[in-house]
Scaffold this motif. Sequence first.
Motif, short mmCIF file in Angstrom:
data_model
loop_
_atom_site.label_atom_id
_atom_site.label_comp_id
_atom_site.label_asym_id
_atom_site.label_seq_id
_atom_site.Cartn_x
_atom_site.Cartn_y
_atom_site.Cartn_z
N UNK A 1 5.19 57.23 12.08
CA UNK A 1 5.27 56.37 13.26
C UNK A 1 6.06 57.01 14.39
N UNK A 2 6.84 58.04 14.08
CA UNK A 2 7.64 58.71 15.11
C UNK A 2 6.85 59.71 15.94
N UNK A 3 5.62 60.02 15.52
CA UNK A 3 4.83 61.04 16.24
C UNK A 3 5.68 62.30 16.43
N UNK A 4 6.13 62.87 15.32
CA UNK A 4 7.09 63.97 15.34
C UNK A 4 6.49 65.24 15.93
N UNK A 5 7.25 65.85 16.83
CA UNK A 5 6.88 67.11 17.48
C UNK A 5 7.80 68.23 16.98
N UNK A 6 7.36 69.49 17.10
CA UNK A 6 8.16 70.60 16.54
C UNK A 6 9.54 70.76 17.16
N UNK A 7 9.77 70.20 18.34
CA UNK A 7 11.08 70.31 19.00
C UNK A 7 11.99 69.12 18.73
N UNK A 8 11.54 68.17 17.92
CA UNK A 8 12.24 66.89 17.77
C UNK A 8 13.44 66.97 16.83
N UNK A 9 14.49 66.26 17.23
CA UNK A 9 15.57 65.89 16.32
C UNK A 9 15.32 64.45 15.89
N UNK A 10 15.29 64.22 14.59
CA UNK A 10 15.05 62.90 14.04
C UNK A 10 16.34 62.41 13.37
N UNK A 11 16.85 61.27 13.82
CA UNK A 11 18.03 60.67 13.20
C UNK A 11 17.57 59.54 12.29
N UNK A 12 18.11 59.51 11.07
CA UNK A 12 17.70 58.52 10.06
C UNK A 12 18.94 57.78 9.57
N UNK A 13 18.94 56.47 9.76
CA UNK A 13 20.03 55.62 9.28
C UNK A 13 19.68 55.13 7.88
#
Length: 390
Positions: free
Chosen positions: A180-192
């Motif tokens: 659902x985040x539509x992750x891109x190669x430059x993304x930082x993803x924060x997960x709680x």
Amino acid sequence: MKALVWHGTRDVRCDTVPDPEIEDGRDAIIKVTSCAICGSDLHLYDHFMPGMKSGDVLGHEAMGEVVEVGKDNKALKVGDRIVVPFTITCGQCEQCRRGNFSVCERSNRNKALGDTAFGHTTAGLFGYTHLTGGYAGGQAEFLRVPFADSTHIKVPEGISDEKLLFLSDVFPTGWQGAVQCDIQPTDTVAIWGCGAVGQMAIRSALLLGAKRVIAIDRVPERLQMAEAGGAEVIDYDAEPNIVGRLNDMTDGRGPEKCIDAVGLEAHAMGAVDAVYDRAKQAMLLETDRAHVLRQMIMVCRPAGVLSVPGVYGGLIDKFPIGALMNKGLTVRTGQTHVNRWTPDLLKRIEDGQIDPSFVITHTIGLEDGPEMYRVFRDKQDGCIKVVIRP
């Protein structure tokens, strides 16, 4: 048969209950070989979710062997080995045809309650309140599966239950949270949250190509497991200013994508909004604690995405809608469309890309279930994921 049964707040018992029977031609009965306690079950244990009745059989993560099949079920036969998705799906309504399985229009047999609570009914769920159908759950020796010709994942022999069981919920839930985040190669993803869903979301985000994953929790065993999965970690007890810390780690920009794998029972030591939420809950003026959602809205980079696989049940207060709107954030939520993802995820397990059993910390029998609910809730004995062998 023996089953884990809800009798009230923090009152789970291993009881003898009637064996399930075929009630419809599309049904199947399975002998449960493995099931699990989910973090969402703790919302029932603490009675934060409405709609529970004394005597309800718990559990929505189960797999086993088909022992009986209804006369109209042409997809299954006795002896088939299946994982049971926690969402019950008819496979025929408009939402199911679109792949929106968690909002099946036909499987909630208490549709009027679902309409009242949510505006429109969602899918029936196993072992998860009468708002979602009041179906008996899978923490039992046997399980009736309604709409079983579509509500199943047929799995091969030769792969252990431990590797396959979490296709029922936590693996596709973590995966959907990342997709659902539509992750891109430059993304930082924060997960709680670094419970089982958070752990699956960490690994899913990295499989989907995230540049960095930062995981937030306070339980040492969970943080260690997150690090082992490739995440940078923040202990929010040691660093309570999560927004400031995440901004520091991203050169002041904030993470592009944020995932809430906590849900309605968010904790925060000493935070003003957390104290407020507790007080309003005590006065029955609020049902859910929105601390994580508020943090995500404030720290997410403008034009970013918030993904919410964590379960919420009712009402929240002090929601920063102004920040959400003005920053142009996209919010994606929902119970998991399990069968949308499982063909791909099963292949990834078969190919050795991921072994979901890494998250298991305890394996027990049904008779030990009531005590393990308490251990799991209180985060004792390094408990992250409990598998039950009925």
